[in-house]
Design a protein around this motif. Sequence first.
Motif, short mmCIF file in Angstrom:
data_model
loop_
_atom_site.label_atom_id
_atom_site.label_comp_id
_atom_site.label_asym_id
_atom_site.label_seq_id
_atom_site.Cartn_x
_atom_site.Cartn_y
_atom_site.Cartn_z
N ARG A 170 -4.65 2.67 1.95
CA ARG A 170 -5.60 2.00 1.08
C ARG A 170 -4.87 1.66 -0.21
NH1 ARG A 170 -10.98 4.20 -1.83
NH2 ARG A 170 -11.99 2.21 -2.11
N HIS A 171 -5.12 0.48 -0.72
CA HIS A 171 -4.39 0.01 -1.90
C HIS A 171 -2.89 0.19 -1.69
CE1 HIS A 171 -8.09 -0.82 -3.93
NE2 HIS A 171 -8.52 0.41 -3.70
N ASP A 172 -2.24 0.92 -2.62
CA ASP A 172 -0.80 1.10 -2.43
C ASP A 172 -0.50 2.55 -2.06
OD1 ASP A 172 -1.55 2.15 -4.79
OD2 ASP A 172 0.18 1.45 -5.94
N GLU A 173 -1.36 3.14 -1.27
CA GLU A 173 -1.15 4.53 -0.88
C GLU A 173 -1.19 4.65 0.63
OE1 GLU A 173 -4.33 6.50 -2.88
OE2 GLU A 173 -3.87 5.32 -4.66
N ARG A 190 1.34 9.89 0.54
CA ARG A 190 0.60 11.12 0.26
C ARG A 190 0.64 11.99 1.51
NH1 ARG A 190 -4.81 9.43 -0.58
NH2 ARG A 190 -4.11 8.80 -2.64
N ARG A 246 -9.77 9.02 -1.88
CA ARG A 246 -8.74 9.60 -2.74
C ARG A 246 -7.97 8.46 -3.38
NH1 ARG A 246 -6.83 14.80 -0.50
NH2 ARG A 246 -8.56 15.61 0.69
N PHE A 306 -4.59 7.69 -6.13
CA PHE A 306 -3.47 8.20 -6.93
C PHE A 306 -2.99 7.05 -7.80
CE2 PHE A 306 1.14 8.96 -7.41
CZ PHE A 306 1.09 10.18 -8.02
N LYS A 346 -9.34 2.00 -8.50
CA LYS A 346 -8.96 2.01 -7.09
C LYS A 346 -10.08 2.57 -6.24
CE LYS A 346 -3.94 2.52 -7.01
NZ LYS A 346 -2.87 3.48 -6.70
N SER A 404 7.09 0.27 -0.92
CA SER A 404 6.37 0.03 -2.17
C SER A 404 5.13 0.90 -2.27
CB SER A 404 5.98 -1.44 -2.27
OG SER A 404 5.09 -1.74 -1.23
N ASP A 405 4.93 1.78 -1.29
CA ASP A 405 3.74 2.62 -1.32
C ASP A 405 4.06 4.01 -1.82
OD1 ASP A 405 2.27 0.61 -0.31
OD2 ASP A 405 1.52 1.71 1.42
N TRP A 406 3.05 4.63 -2.40
CA TRP A 406 3.11 6.06 -2.62
C TRP A 406 2.77 6.72 -1.30
CZ3 TRP A 406 5.11 7.53 -7.07
CH2 TRP A 406 4.95 6.70 -8.20
N ALA A 450 9.30 -0.08 -10.34
CA ALA A 450 9.34 0.52 -9.01
C ALA A 450 8.00 0.39 -8.30
CB ALA A 450 9.72 1.99 -9.13
N HIS A 451 6.93 0.55 -9.02
CA HIS A 451 5.58 0.39 -8.45
C HIS A 451 4.76 -0.40 -9.43
CE1 HIS A 451 5.26 2.89 -4.86
NE2 HIS A 451 6.32 3.47 -5.37
N PRO A 452 4.97 -1.69 -9.45
CA PRO A 452 4.35 -2.48 -10.53
C PRO A 452 2.85 -2.32 -10.54
CG PRO A 452 5.90 -3.79 -9.28
CD PRO A 452 5.73 -2.53 -8.53
N ASP A 459 -12.80 -0.06 -6.13
CA ASP A 459 -12.37 -1.42 -5.83
C ASP A 459 -12.80 -2.42 -6.89
OD1 ASP A 459 -10.88 -1.26 -3.49
OD2 ASP A 459 -12.70 -0.80 -2.36
#
Lengths: 181, 445, 215, 403
Positions: free
Chosen positions: A24-27, A83, D335, D337, D122, A79-81, D270-272, D125
Amino acid sequence: MDAALKRRLEARFGEGLQGPVRQRHDETEIRIAPAQVPDVLRTLHDEADFHFQLLADLAGVDTGTAMQVVYHLWSTTSSDWLRVIADGLPREDPRVPSITFLWRGAEWMEREAYDMFGIIFEGNRDLRRIYMPPDYTSFPLRKDFYLPDDAARSPGGGVRHMEQPEAPLAPGKTLVRRTRA
Amino acid sequence: MTVMSRAWGRLTLPGKVIFTAIPLLLAVGVALALVVGILGGPIVELASQYGAVLRFLVAATIILVITIPTAFLIIFMEMKIIAFMNLRVGPDRVGPWGTLLSVVHGLKVLVKEDFTPSGADPLIFTLAPVVVYGSSVMTLVVLPFAPGLFAQDFNIGLLYFFAMGGLAVVGLLMAGWSSFNKYSLLGGLRSAAQMVSYEIPLTLSVAGLLLLAGTMSVNQLVANQSGWFTNWYVFQQPLGFVIFFIAVTAEANRTPFDLTEADSEIVAGFATEYSGMRFGFFFFAEYVNVFIVSAMTVALFFGGWNAPFPFPALAILLDPGSLGIWLLLGIAIVPLVGTLLLSLPFLLTRSSMPAWQAIVLGFVLFNVVVIGLLGVWAFVSFDWVAGLLWFLAKTYVFVFTFVWMRATLPRVRIDQLMGFAWKWLMPAALLNLFVTAGAILVVGR
Amino acid sequence: MNLIPGIGIVRGMSLTLRRFFQPKVTIRYPEVPSDVAVKFRGRLQLLYDENGSLKCETCFQCAQACPIECIDMGGMDTKGRFHVHWGAAETYGERREESALRRSGRPVPDPAYERFAPIDIAAVDSILEDFDHDPAQLLGILEATQAAFDYLPVGALKRISERTGTGYAQIYGTASFYGHLRLGALGAPAAAPSAAPYLAALAAATGAAGRQADA
Amino acid sequence: MTTHASMDDPRVTLDEQLGSFEPIPPYPPRTEREQEFYTVADGEMLVNIGPHHPSTHGVLRVVMKLDGERVVDIDPVLGYLHRGVEKLCENADFHHTISYMDPLEYVSSLFCEWPAVMAYEKLLDIKVPRRAEYIRVLTGELNRISSHLLAMGFHALDLGGITPILYSFIERDEMVEMLASITGQRMLFNYFRIGGVNGDLNHEFMSRLGDWMSRATAQVEANQGLLNENEVFVRRNRGVGTIDAQTALKMCWTGPNLRATGVPFDIRRAHPYSVYPELDFDIPTRSEGDSLARYLLRIDEIKQSLRIIDQCLHQMPDGPVMARVPRLMRPRPGRAFATVEAPRGQYSIYAVSDGTDQPFRFRIHDPSFLHLQSFTLLMPGQLLADWMTINASLDPIMGGIDK
């Protein structure tokens, strides 16, 4: 969202994962059993496919039924974190292997998780309380640790009450200071 | 009783002062007259017999007394100069431009509770500030303030100066050890190491100068530098001056060598456990030291009380006795006329100003003018006044430099401090000595 | 580091010397007040109007509207009968409001700051059950409550507010609007606070202290 | 046990042992490491620094094992400023938690609010308007400059130089006044909101900013001229607290401290996040990894921040500064982050929602926490005075560390 990372993770770990890889998103999120933590994290750290070199965060979570330890990792290849959730630690005796052999900097974060949740990191050589006093006995961030002042809870359930209808205080005692004699 | 108290209550403040002062003065005067009358003969006899001793006692007392205002002045200078360099205003509330703030600091220190920590060694803890302050004050004895204005002229004056400077380290060590505090202990040890190391380049740096001068009497050294400012030793011993200045900064525990009381490291070093006037002694000793090292730098390298160029000697000396009746008239008339004359411009131009205000202003102006005239007269007529002024002016330039350095520089580290002393200053001082000795051989002075 | 040793120190010294002569930036505070930012958010104060009476009527509207619930208020209601409160139980807020009241010059009845009497909640609950916890039937609920308790105790109002999810302000407003609803018991004068217990305690304390000193 | 009469009160006899400080805990050592630390060899002594000490940057206590002036080992003790912010946030409304974030890293408050609002956005949304993002970047970079200036000033102060901190404060005060004119407060801004910012830029801010930008570079450089070339300062810093890139990564370092070892890790690249991809700036790095490199890197970062501010002012789009968001937020369970590049490194928030209007778990990750941990690595073998250098160059803020 990095779909390639998801494929790589599924290809590499496959059966070892508990549940699907979620994104989800960048995770990107994977769940593993506590015992797998050293192996999985070492693989993520060392292998060129992943190369998750930086431990961005280590957090304990108390879901109310079980404990979790959540690792956030950063890599140059994605480009993702990422988890990683070590799921299903029993609340009575939560134990998980320490990752200080990979990241020495995780030592204090593990101490913090121990201090706040009572999660025992096996292999951490300095697992003592870090914020709370050494003779403190409970674990403040657990869900069964209530704040003494329950009135600080949300107003969503209705009006909050200053004056609770309950048994009167002992004579001579008031909650509010009387300033006039 | 009530009549008395009512009368007393009606008096204004000056009246109260006068009514209290007159009987007091009378009593003191009578007592003095009695003492002189009865004991006068023996006292005069004793004084004439031990003139040098009496002179020394008086000088030592004066020196002990002037250290306090000197410390106050330098503390005020430090507060104000550092503030200005920080683009702040600095003290400006107590007294005009905050000048009395350091006096208030002194009073505050005086009335604060003076306690001894429970683990401390009480005797040594109490003695340490005395030793530190005493060593500072004793150093002042050899300083020549002006021609003829010094407490004592030793032929080993410079040696005495170094010896007394070295005594301070004993006090600091006592303070550090007896405080029963690890910060204090570290501070005391640091000060011991620092002072012992810097004594050596300090002494060596003036060795060349001593070769040139051939004397160790500070008075004689200053007298050697009379005439044009090119005679000052700084032009013959520039390297010696630089070494001396750096070493003396370390001796006085000033930034960048203030490791003994490095407040961001060991809180206050040896003075951590001190409070009240015992802390005040350390505090004052530091600033007296600043004055002393500046004065010594001036005396050794910048000609002491000598003017930078030969001043035309004008001796306008008046014998009041020769004026006769005119003296009496002058005393009666000149102030009156002067006051009126000086208040005239205000009377004429400021129509809004009442006459009495103009006259008060005129009187103040008259005093200013007379004091200025007297000062000029004293400056040109008495060479000790001129010498004192030159000496103090030069000394306070160096005091300013010390404060300026404190405003600019960070602190060095202990190993760098020691390394600097042993690896750079010592060889440089030795080089200076050898070069001077060689030059004397060649030139054959 | 430079080629010539010490040049950095000299540059620093020259900078401080230049600053020595530059104009100073200190704002002399008590004489020159610092300017307040246009959006400055200080403490909310709503104490008196121009006639010197309290502006705040403790209607709770601002507290209800605040999105992040930062308004925490309490005080006397407009008729000077009950102490009402909105927000987390913080004694600080209580004290502040009390002192505001005192400074307003009005008589402040001390009983207002005591806890209200306990009531039998079961009765209120059964009434609410009858009315199906419906806030639309508020007047009916209140009337039934008054019939049960002979007046409207604060505890009952709070219970109604809690169970129906209606703001306390609205319930209190309704109850105080209608003439036939009573907020206080009939003919029960509030006992004036007496200084006697305090003085007795004081005497006891000083007596005890005296004895201690003797011993 | 020896006793003697007190000097202050002759009726009292004192136990000499009472006057002594023994940092050895009154309980048996709990861990291997504690046992190792509190076993004091011959000739060593334990010195307690803090919790109240001029150069601890807050309320930090460290116990040092010294051999003379040389540090043998060091044990930082935290918790003197612990307020339980995570627990407070778990018991507060989503909007409420933002105001708890400000006092964490109190010199760079905006960077504490930023990850929190990003995490909520996030979870919910929410798309933040571009103007709001630009304003966030603009104010954030201003805050970064003021934080770095303060760090450099305190660096000099800890080494005994008393003037640079005041020059820093002159510049910082200007920036703080600027920020106050749009946020309403000088220090704890509480400016970012879920879905935007609280209020648009105004005339006072813009005029002050323009005025300051026209002389900022010259002023900052002139002020730093006091230190950058100063031999005493350079020698105190060079080679002190050196760490290599691999160790720094193992210690989970981030921010300027990591970049001073040569790793160009900057979350803005790195993570814009926000609008950083649209902005042109460099990531300065240095390879030495010592205190001097960390100090100089902050100066380079100030220059880059000035560039970013300049671009923000030129590219600032028009439009609303708040998205339409509900007043009462109940995000779906999930969740999030979120992390930003704060002046001290990666500041991140891990928020777990369970569908109510309060976060179920609210984890605050502070970079200084991990930098502080490295004392045990950097200090042994150094001198006591180097602790102040290293501490100042790592620039920890105890408010954030103790949470």
